[in-house]
Design a protein around this motif. Sequence first.
Motif, PDB file in Angstrom:
ATOM      1  N   ALA A  75       0.841  -1.192   0.000  1.00  0.00           N
ATOM      2  CA  ALA A  75       0.000   0.000   0.000  1.00  0.00           C
ATOM      3  C   ALA A  75       0.876   1.241   0.000  1.00  0.00           C
ATOM      4  CB  ALA A  75      -0.894   0.003   1.236  1.00  0.00           C
TER       5      ALA A  75
ATOM      6  N   VAL B  29      -5.339   2.088   7.406  1.00  0.00           N
ATOM      7  CA  VAL B  29      -4.191   1.173   7.510  1.00  0.00           C
ATOM      8  C   VAL B  29      -4.679  -0.247   7.763  1.00  0.00           C
ATOM      9  CG1 VAL B  29      -2.165   0.572   8.890  1.00  0.00           C
ATOM     10  CG2 VAL B  29      -2.559   2.951   8.231  1.00  0.00           C
TER      11      VAL B  29
ATOM     12  N   TRP C 206       3.254  -1.530   3.655  1.00  0.00           N
ATOM     13  CA  TRP C 206       2.699  -0.185   3.631  1.00  0.00           C
ATOM     14  C   TRP C 206       3.851   0.799   3.644  1.00  0.00           C
ATOM     15  CZ3 TRP C 206      -2.613   1.241   4.242  1.00  0.00           C
ATOM     16  CH2 TRP C 206      -2.831   2.621   4.236  1.00  0.00           C
TER      17      TRP C 206
ATOM     18  N   SER D 181       4.493   5.110   3.407  1.00  0.00           N
ATOM     19  CA  SER D 181       3.877   6.430   3.422  1.00  0.00           C
ATOM     20  C   SER D 181       4.373   7.216   2.223  1.00  0.00           C
ATOM     21  CB  SER D 181       4.256   7.155   4.714  1.00  0.00           C
ATOM     22  OG  SER D 181       3.874   8.514   4.637  1.00  0.00           O
TER      23      SER D 181
ATOM     24  N   VAL E  62       6.271  -2.625   7.042  1.00  0.00           N
ATOM     25  CA  VAL E  62       5.427  -1.510   7.438  1.00  0.00           C
ATOM     26  C   VAL E  62       6.349  -0.367   7.838  1.00  0.00           C
ATOM     27  CG1 VAL E  62       3.653  -0.732   9.058  1.00  0.00           C
ATOM     28  CG2 VAL E  62       3.625  -3.083   8.241  1.00  0.00           C
TER      29      VAL E  62
ATOM     30  N   VAL F 183       3.478   4.064  10.009  1.00  0.00           N
ATOM     31  CA  VAL F 183       2.347   3.144  10.154  1.00  0.00           C
ATOM     32  C   VAL F 183       2.484   2.314  11.422  1.00  0.00           C
ATOM     33  CG1 VAL F 183       1.201   1.140   9.131  1.00  0.00           C
ATOM     34  CG2 VAL F 183       1.770   3.113   7.722  1.00  0.00           C
TER      35      VAL F 183
END
Length: 182
Positions: A118, A128, A139, A141, A163, A167
Amino acid sequence: MEPTTGKDEVSRTCDRTVPVEGTSPTSDRGGDARRREREVRVVVADDHDALREYVCRFLTEAPGLEIVGQAANGREAITLTRDLMPDVVLMDVSMPHVDGIEATRQIVRDCPAVRVVAMSATLDKRTVTGMLDAGASGWVSKTGLLNTLVDAIGTVFTGKRYVCAEVTSVLGNRGDAEESAR
């Protein structure tokens, strides 16, 4: 090949490839044999054309990665993934037609060997957890995107979760950050 776009056309592009040497994934999701000793195939899905192109140009310079396709919305991301079977899909969360959460859910269901990372500037807990619950393996940012993107792709390619630090703080003690950004 130059990308093609249209109202409902799937956007496609292929750039140079560089083999990944010594890759030895630990995933149990299938496709391990095809993941050894070659480039990591990536689809980039983001509805902002300029950002998508920028990410593709950046990743083209990263050794061991091949951009095999681009999608401007969730529907295109699903179609490209089914057609091209990339190793990793970089998925924007907020997109038209089908959002990133639903697109991720369908991709993970229909193409279990494909990992989804993501990408979003939205870091609220609901968004999230929605992406992670849909099956995203990572994930990043968008605020620190280029600093973490290559690491995230490499980590999820080997079957681990990635992550970013922002996150991890949003998730708290949920335990979803098996492998977090260093």
